[in-house]
Design an enzyme around this catalytic site. Structure first.
Site, mmCIF file in Angstrom:
data_model
loop_
_atom_site.group_PDB
_atom_site.id
_atom_site.type_symbol
_atom_site.label_atom_id
_atom_site.label_comp_id
_atom_site.label_asym_id
_atom_site.label_seq_id
_atom_site.Cartn_x
_atom_site.Cartn_y
_atom_site.Cartn_z
ATOM 1 N N CYS A 100 13.716 10.910 6.639
ATOM 2 C CA CYS A 100 13.649 10.293 8.066
ATOM 3 C C CYS A 100 14.836 10.699 8.767
ATOM 4 C CB CYS A 100 13.338 8.998 7.874
ATOM 5 S SG CYS A 100 14.437 8.097 6.950
ATOM 6 N N GLU A 146 10.178 1.133 10.353
ATOM 7 C CA GLU A 146 11.403 2.004 10.273
ATOM 8 C C GLU A 146 10.553 3.084 10.274
ATOM 9 O OE1 GLU A 146 14.232 1.531 9.778
ATOM 10 O OE2 GLU A 146 14.475 -0.511 9.060
ATOM 11 N N LYS A 168 0.793 -1.187 -0.111
ATOM 12 C CA LYS A 168 0.155 -0.089 -0.180
ATOM 13 C C LYS A 168 0.961 1.292 0.007
ATOM 14 C CE LYS A 168 -1.902 2.654 3.215
ATOM 15 N NZ LYS A 168 -1.688 3.984 2.056
ATOM 16 N N GLU A 180 9.860 15.906 15.420
ATOM 17 C CA GLU A 180 10.319 15.692 13.930
ATOM 18 C C GLU A 180 9.373 16.757 13.216
ATOM 19 O OE1 GLU A 180 9.334 12.157 12.067
ATOM 20 O OE2 GLU A 180 11.167 12.264 10.798
HETATM 21 P P1 NAD Z 1 2.520 8.490 7.933
HETATM 22 O O1 NAD Z 1 2.813 7.191 9.061
HETATM 23 O O2 NAD Z 1 1.604 9.097 8.090
HETATM 24 O O3 NAD Z 1 2.118 7.435 6.803
HETATM 25 C C1 NAD Z 1 2.819 6.359 6.151
HETATM 26 C C2 NAD Z 1 2.125 5.110 5.577
HETATM 27 O O4 NAD Z 1 1.125 4.758 6.794
HETATM 28 C C3 NAD Z 1 1.180 5.513 4.760
HETATM 29 O O5 NAD Z 1 0.946 4.769 3.661
HETATM 30 C C4 NAD Z 1 0.108 5.836 5.254
HETATM 31 O O6 NAD Z 1 -1.271 5.658 4.262
HETATM 32 C C5 NAD Z 1 -0.508 4.813 6.256
HETATM 33 N N1 NAD Z 1 -0.985 5.067 7.363
HETATM 34 C C6 NAD Z 1 -1.525 6.163 7.790
HETATM 35 N N2 NAD Z 1 -2.438 6.042 8.742
HETATM 36 C C7 NAD Z 1 -2.622 4.800 8.965
HETATM 37 C C8 NAD Z 1 -3.337 4.031 9.716
HETATM 38 N N3 NAD Z 1 -4.281 4.733 10.756
HETATM 39 N N4 NAD Z 1 -3.342 2.660 9.534
HETATM 40 C C9 NAD Z 1 -2.612 2.213 8.543
HETATM 41 N N5 NAD Z 1 -1.932 2.868 8.043
HETATM 42 C C10 NAD Z 1 -1.727 4.125 7.959
HETATM 43 O O7 NAD Z 1 4.046 8.734 7.608
HETATM 44 P P2 NAD Z 1 4.209 9.656 6.260
HETATM 45 O O8 NAD Z 1 3.745 10.960 6.412
HETATM 46 O O9 NAD Z 1 3.963 8.997 5.082
HETATM 47 O O10 NAD Z 1 5.915 9.637 6.344
HETATM 48 C C11 NAD Z 1 6.696 10.376 7.172
HETATM 49 C C12 NAD Z 1 7.024 9.449 8.343
HETATM 50 O O11 NAD Z 1 7.902 8.451 7.985
HETATM 51 C C13 NAD Z 1 8.151 10.444 9.276
HETATM 52 O O12 NAD Z 1 7.886 10.027 10.391
HETATM 53 C C14 NAD Z 1 9.542 9.853 8.612
HETATM 54 O O13 NAD Z 1 10.472 10.033 9.633
HETATM 55 C C15 NAD Z 1 9.064 8.350 8.576
HETATM 56 N N6 NAD Z 1 10.202 7.762 7.700
HETATM 57 C C16 NAD Z 1 10.853 6.901 8.182
HETATM 58 C C17 NAD Z 1 11.905 6.270 7.407
HETATM 59 C C18 NAD Z 1 12.950 5.203 7.687
HETATM 60 O O14 NAD Z 1 13.490 4.619 6.955
HETATM 61 N N7 NAD Z 1 12.936 5.368 9.058
HETATM 62 C C19 NAD Z 1 11.851 6.533 6.003
HETATM 63 C C20 NAD Z 1 11.012 7.408 5.456
HETATM 64 C C21 NAD Z 1 9.920 8.166 6.227
#
Ligand code: NAD
Length: 506
Positions: A310, A275, A199, A409
């Site tokens: 991230c 992650e 997804k 963050e």
């Molecule tokens: P997010 O957690 O909002 O979303 C990530 C994914 O989760 C998306 O596909 C989203 O649709 C899904 N999601 C959102 N709400 C959900 C729910 N209630 N149930 C199930 N799935 C759900 O994060 P984002 O805004 O897409 O990305 C930013 C975050 O990701 C930041 O915190 C960043 O640091 C982190 N990040 C970490 C890494 C790493 O490798 N450690 C890499 C990239 C991003």
């Protein structure tokens, strides 16, 4: 044609809105069981280009019923062995063909990524697509070079230790490196024989849909890779709670990462790997090397990809003796970064991913002011007249250790400067958040480099550099930056396999 204007934040380029939406090289239905199909509900959601706020596509909106269909397709593909029972050499060949197709279409994919999430097209090509290729080729080559083990049990029995694919792996991924980070999961999981349902984030479904189509062209059997765009609380949660998904690999925020632990607990106790985010420090000691070089690395380390990284080095923790000259140089380096239309190949800082995120980033900037930090450069939205979501590279000084900007963050182009007098204080500041993804230390002294690296609580420590990265090297965090097995490196294949021991009486 682009025009260029100078602003206090440096050079800003403008490309008038044009007909980029026309002729997108991608189809926008769900990819399930080897073909495109609309969502069961018939619903679609708009994709808005961050560069100018215009709708570029209406994408099928997957929900529970679509996830069910995709998981069923993945399960069938796994159980009949059409992929997992192939000779590993054949899996290798398919993944290598897929890499060749991604390379063939690199320009289209880079443009699509840039359009979808607002990142500079030159970075999309040089980083996202290049790393996607390397990742595919690395795990493809590993597919037929992994050996199992025989345990040293003595002559009366024979015990083998083998690794077997998990079955159906769900992946829920973020929007900041949409294709690349998905492929960090897809390539090792497929190389060892799993089937998958992925997804993408609702902000970034386009490149993964095109990728799935290319995988079919490369000969990946139907049902082995399914892509279900949709929203987190519906499609994402359905995958997390699904009783027939064996493992869930997630990259995103800590807030949502926690939900996946709950989903697993409430359903079938599927394996979960997370992650998550970071608030990574760049620790500059009194004997750090050349100021200009450090300043440039600090600025790029936080402002690359608009700070939507991230592992962004979002805190500069600097020894007081070096502070004034370094901060001045960082501000100057920040102002030289060219902000503007992501589709302009000269742009370095593009647009934030969506209007909501723009508001979130501006909220963090407001909180920094309220908490007493001192703005040195940037601090606001620019190019609002384009309809896009641009924020200038922003630097705050005097950021108190417990303040919101030091702890939370931002995931945007905002650098927090913190100052220390002795090394223990510097290390305490560097380690002083709930996160532990990345950290750097800048010093000319070899012993300090070793000692300080050891004391930094982070999954990755860079010495006299930032953001060095290679597919051969694992990437993951300490603390609330995640757990459950790193992405990248050969060991990532382990998180998509079970360990089986088999005993034979002799
Ligand atoms: P997010 O957690 O909002 O979303 C990530 C994914 O989760 C998306 O596909 C989203 O649709 C899904 N999601 C959102 N709400 C959900 C729910 N209630 N149930 C199930 N799935 C759900 O994060 P984002 O805004 O897409 O990305 C930013 C975050 O990701 C930041 O915190 C960043 O640091 C982190 N990040 C970490 C890494 C790493 O490798 N450690 C890499 C990239 C991003």
């Amino acid at each position: 044609m682009s025009t260029v204007a100078s602003t206090p934040a440096g050079t800003i380029s403008r490309t008038p809105s044009d007909e980029v939406a026309a002729g997108l090289p991608v189809r926008t239905d769900l990819w399930v069981d080897g073909g495109f199909r609309p969502a069961v509900s018939g619903r679609r959601f708009d994709r808005v280009a961050p560069r100018d706020g215009r709708v570029v596509a209406a994408v099928a909106e997957g929900d529970v019923a679509d996830v069910d269909l995709a998981v069923a397709a993945a399960r069938r593909a796994f159980e009949d062995g059409r992929w997992c029972d192939l000779h590993p050499r054949e899996r290798r060949a398919t993944l290598l063909r897929l890499a060749d197709l991604v390379e063939r279409d690199a320009d289209d994919l880079a443009r699509l990524e840039s359009l979808d999430v607002g990142k500079p097209v030159s970075h999309a090509k040089a980083v996202d697509i290049r790393v996607t290729l390397q990742t595919l080729r690395f795990y493809a080559e590993a597919a037929d070079k992994s050996y199992d083990a025989v345990a040293p049990t003595g002559p009366a029995v024979h015990a083998t230790i083998t690794r077997e694919p998990l079955g159906v792996v769900g992946a829920v991924v973020p929007w900041n490196f949409p294709l690349m980070m998905a492929v960090w999961k897809i390539a090792p999981a497929l190389a060892v024989g799993n089937s998958m349902v992925v997804k993408p984030a609702e902000q970034s479904p386009l490149t993964l849909l095109r990728f799935a189509e290319l995988a079919a062209e490369a000969g990946l059997p139907d049902g082995v890779l399914n892509v279900v765009p949709g929203f987190g609380p519906t499609a994402g949660a359905a995958l997390g709670r699904h009783m027939d998904v064996d493992a869930l690999t997630f990259t995103g925020s800590g807030q949502v990462g926690r939900l996946f632990l709950n989903y697993a607990a409430e359903s079938n106790i599927k394996e979960v790997s997370l992650e998550l985010g970071g608030k990574s420090p760049q620790l500059v000691l009194a004997d750090a090397p050349d100021t200009a070089a450090v300043a440039k690395a600090v600025a790029v380390g936080v402002f690359f990809n608009q700070g939507e990284v991230c592992s962004a080095g979002s805190r500069l923790v600097v020894h007081r003796s070096r502070k004034d000259e370094l901060v001045e140089a960082v501000v100057a380096a920040s102002q030289r970064l060219r902000l503007g239309d992501p589709l302009d190949p000269k742009t370095f800082v593009g647009a934030l991913v969506e209007a909501e995120h723009l508001e979130r980033v501006l909220g963090h900037i407001g909180a920094a002011h309220e908490d007493g930090a001192r703005l040195l450069t940037g601090g606001g939205q620019v190019l609002a007249e384009t309809g896009g979501y641009y924020v200038e590279p922003t630097v705050f000084d005097d950021v108190a250790a417990g303040s919101r900007l030091a702890q939370q963050e931002v995931f945007g182009p905002v650098l927090a400067v913190q100052t220390f007098d002795d090394l223990d204080e510097g290390i305490a500041l560097a380690n002083g958040t709930d996160y532990g993804l990345g950290a750097s230390v800048w010093t000319k002294d070899l012993s300090s480099a070793h000692r300080v690296s050891r004391r930094l609580r982070a999954g990755t420590v860079w010495v006299n550099c930032y953001d060095e990265s290679d597919i051969t090297v694992p990437f993951g965090g300490y603390g609330q930056s995640g757990f459950g097995g790193h992405d990248k490196g050969l060991a990532a294949m382990d998180k998509y396999t079970h360990t089986k021991t088999t005993w034979m009486a002799l």
